[in-house]
Write a protein that holds these residues in place. Sequence first.
Motif, PDB file in Angstrom:
ATOM      1  N   PHE A 154     -26.307  29.361   8.937  1.00  0.00           N
ATOM      2  CA  PHE A 154     -26.515  28.253   8.003  1.00  0.00           C
ATOM      3  C   PHE A 154     -25.921  28.571   6.632  1.00  0.00           C
ATOM      4  N   GLU A 155     -25.179  27.591   6.114  1.00  0.00           N
ATOM      5  CA  GLU A 155     -24.600  27.704   4.770  1.00  0.00           C
ATOM      6  C   GLU A 155     -25.241  26.630   3.893  1.00  0.00           C
ATOM      7  N   HIS A 156     -25.424  26.915   2.613  1.00  0.00           N
ATOM      8  CA  HIS A 156     -25.964  25.877   1.725  1.00  0.00           C
ATOM      9  C   HIS A 156     -25.169  25.823   0.427  1.00  0.00           C
ATOM     10  N   PHE A 205     -24.343  16.697   6.595  1.00  0.00           N
ATOM     11  CA  PHE A 205     -25.305  17.808   6.576  1.00  0.00           C
ATOM     12  C   PHE A 205     -25.865  18.064   7.974  1.00  0.00           C
ATOM     13  N   SER A 206     -26.231  19.310   8.228  1.00  0.00           N
ATOM     14  CA  SER A 206     -26.803  19.637   9.538  1.00  0.00           C
ATOM     15  C   SER A 206     -27.906  20.691   9.404  1.00  0.00           C
ATOM     16  N   GLY A 207     -28.640  20.590   8.294  1.00  0.00           N
ATOM     17  CA  GLY A 207     -29.778  21.488   8.121  1.00  0.00           C
ATOM     18  C   GLY A 207     -30.973  20.999   8.928  1.00  0.00           C
ATOM     19  N   ILE A 232     -36.141  28.410  11.612  1.00  0.00           N
ATOM     20  CA  ILE A 232     -35.105  27.907  10.700  1.00  0.00           C
ATOM     21  C   ILE A 232     -35.752  27.247   9.488  1.00  0.00           C
ATOM     22  N   VAL A 233     -36.642  26.309   9.751  1.00  0.00           N
ATOM     23  CA  VAL A 233     -37.197  25.514   8.652  1.00  0.00           C
ATOM     24  C   VAL A 233     -38.685  25.271   8.899  1.00  0.00           C
ATOM     25  N   HIS A 243     -36.545  26.804   3.944  1.00  0.00           N
ATOM     26  CA  HIS A 243     -35.387  26.716   4.843  1.00  0.00           C
ATOM     27  C   HIS A 243     -34.648  28.039   4.790  1.00  0.00           C
ATOM     28  N   LEU A 276     -34.921  15.657   4.564  1.00  0.00           N
ATOM     29  CA  LEU A 276     -34.216  16.946   4.423  1.00  0.00           C
ATOM     30  C   LEU A 276     -32.874  16.889   5.149  1.00  0.00           C
ATOM     31  N   LYS A 277     -32.905  16.383   6.387  1.00  0.00           N
ATOM     32  CA  LYS A 277     -31.666  16.312   7.167  1.00  0.00           C
ATOM     33  C   LYS A 277     -30.655  15.353   6.527  1.00  0.00           C
ATOM     34  N   ILE A 303     -38.984  15.886   6.857  1.00  0.00           N
ATOM     35  CA  ILE A 303     -37.942  16.536   7.664  1.00  0.00           C
ATOM     36  C   ILE A 303     -36.751  15.589   7.854  1.00  0.00           C
ATOM     37  N   THR A 307     -30.001  17.007   2.130  1.00  0.00           N
ATOM     38  CA  THR A 307     -29.910  18.392   1.662  1.00  0.00           C
ATOM     39  C   THR A 307     -28.599  19.037   2.116  1.00  0.00           C
ATOM     40  N   PRO A 308     -27.799  19.522   1.143  1.00  0.00           N
ATOM     41  CA  PRO A 308     -26.507  20.118   1.519  1.00  0.00           C
ATOM     42  C   PRO A 308     -26.661  21.495   2.170  1.00  0.00           C
ATOM     43  N   ILE A 309     -26.981  21.437   3.460  1.00  0.00           N
ATOM     44  CA  ILE A 309     -27.079  22.632   4.312  1.00  0.00           C
ATOM     45  C   ILE A 309     -26.291  22.326   5.577  1.00  0.00           C
ATOM     46  N   TRP A 310     -25.519  23.319   6.039  1.00  0.00           N
ATOM     47  CA  TRP A 310     -24.670  23.106   7.224  1.00  0.00           C
ATOM     48  C   TRP A 310     -24.905  24.210   8.250  1.00  0.00           C
ATOM     49  N   LYS A 311     -24.884  23.780   9.503  1.00  0.00           N
ATOM     50  CA  LYS A 311     -25.136  24.706  10.618  1.00  0.00           C
ATOM     51  C   LYS A 311     -23.840  24.983  11.382  1.00  0.00           C
ATOM     52  N   LYS A 326     -32.538  19.485  -4.116  1.00  0.00           N
ATOM     53  CA  LYS A 326     -32.858  18.376  -3.201  1.00  0.00           C
ATOM     54  C   LYS A 326     -34.196  18.629  -2.493  1.00  0.00           C
TER      55      LYS A 326
END
Lengths: 82, 140
Positions: free
Chosen positions: B51-53, A79-81, B93-94, B82, B117-118, B114, B121-125, B61
Amino acid sequence: MIKVRFFAMLKNKTGKEEVNLSVPDNITLEKLKAILKNEFPAIAEFIERKSIMISVNQEFATNTTIIKDGDEVALLPPFSGG
Amino acid sequence: MDLVRIQKQDFDINKEVELVKAASKSIGGVVSFLGAGRDISKGEQITMLDFEHYPGMAEKKLQEIRERALKNFNIIEMGIVHRIGEIDIGENIVLIIAAAQHRNDAFMACEWAIAELKRITPIWKRETTKKGEVWVEEHP
């Protein structure tokens, strides 16, 4: 039939967002990983990596998680949020 | 408005703080973390972020992080927002807001949230550089 979803770099490498796969019912995630490596050689090395997480029905799964008919399996790159 | 959200549009920090503060008049300390789009990453100039989630799981999450923060820290309320989609350099961003009776609990909960979260959480940059677009995990 299960649904397999790909995100981020894995989506780029497979060229797919999701696929429906016929797999034996009640197999472990470990066995499913072997099937996925055969089906998607482009991401075989990523499936091997410990940094790739896999979710089943939107919950983090382990190698012993049982995959049932209708499940949604997702391959999650690091992940990279945030 | 929900305290925990994933959205395309920008957020107003003051409005988000007011939303969290509305939980209780006992709130005496509010700590926020704001993540913003940076123009440099590993020495490369970045021109755009995307950003994709994983819809559904990512929201779940973030909810889980708020619930665990409320359980494990002495805070009164927490908000997490987010953004997804294309984000320009310098844009928000967040945002994580932790509110407590006293500041120390709010600082601790915000820092934990935070980091968590990193981690979960399934979020991609994806970063756009002069060389092209790169998913951040390709350069661990």
